[in-house]
Structure formats: structure tokens, C-alpha cells
Design a protein around this motif. Structure first.
Motif, short mmCIF file in Angstrom:
data_model
loop_
_atom_site.label_atom_id
_atom_site.label_comp_id
_atom_site.label_asym_id
_atom_site.label_seq_id
_atom_site.Cartn_x
_atom_site.Cartn_y
_atom_site.Cartn_z
N SER A 30 59.20 68.67 13.21
CA SER A 30 58.02 68.98 12.50
C SER A 30 56.91 69.26 14.60
N GLY A 31 58.00 68.77 15.30
CA GLY A 31 57.50 68.95 16.77
C GLY A 31 58.11 70.38 16.85
N LEU A 32 58.74 71.02 16.36
CA LEU A 32 59.39 72.64 17.18
C LEU A 32 58.52 73.39 16.23
N ASP A 33 58.29 73.24 14.74
CA ASP A 33 57.37 73.54 14.02
C ASP A 33 56.02 74.10 14.49
N ARG A 36 56.07 76.36 17.76
CA ARG A 36 56.27 78.02 16.81
C ARG A 36 55.20 78.10 16.26
N ALA A 37 54.35 77.73 15.70
CA ALA A 37 53.25 77.90 15.50
C ALA A 37 52.05 78.17 16.22
N ARG A 38 52.18 77.34 17.80
CA ARG A 38 51.68 77.91 18.09
C ARG A 38 52.03 78.45 20.01
N GLY A 39 53.26 79.95 19.73
CA GLY A 39 53.57 80.90 20.06
C GLY A 39 54.59 80.16 20.56
#
Length: 59
Positions: A30-33, A36-39
Motif C-alpha cells: 500500500s505504501g508503494l501504491d 506511485r500515485a504521487r508520481g
């Protein structure tokens, strides 16, 4: 301590360890997701080709 108590304790510790491993996996994913969503991209930065050649030549 009787044999069946030892077996139960080992089983109990194994279950707790598996549960904790799953929690760590979920939190990491979830932290990596979110990152990734923040670029943001994870991982090690690339090595400059000249530095890589130097390392290969010194081996």
C-alpha cells in the motif's frame, strides 16, 4: 513441558509469524501504491556506465 504443549507453541508461533509477514507485505504494497500515485518511483538509482566499466575492469 509435555510434547503436545511444545507442538502447540510451535504451531502458535508459526501462525503469528505468517500473520505478521502478511501484514508487512500489505503495508509495504500500500505504501508503494501511494508513492506511485504521487508520481514517485522506487528502487536504486541507475549506475553511470563509466562507473560500471570501472567496476568490471577492477574485478
Amino acid at each position: 513441558m509435555q510434547q503436545r504443549n511444545k507442538v502447540f507453541l510451535l504451531y502458535d508461533h508459526g501462525c503469528i509469524s505468517e500473520m505478521e509477514a502478511e501484514l508487512i507485505y500489505e503495508r509495504t504494497k500500500s505504501g508503494l501504491d501511494v508513492a506511485r500515485a504521487r508520481g514517485r518511483k522506487g528502487g536504486r538509482p541507475p549506475i553511470h556506465p563509466d562507473k560500471l566499466k570501472y567496476v568490471y575492469n577492477t574485478l
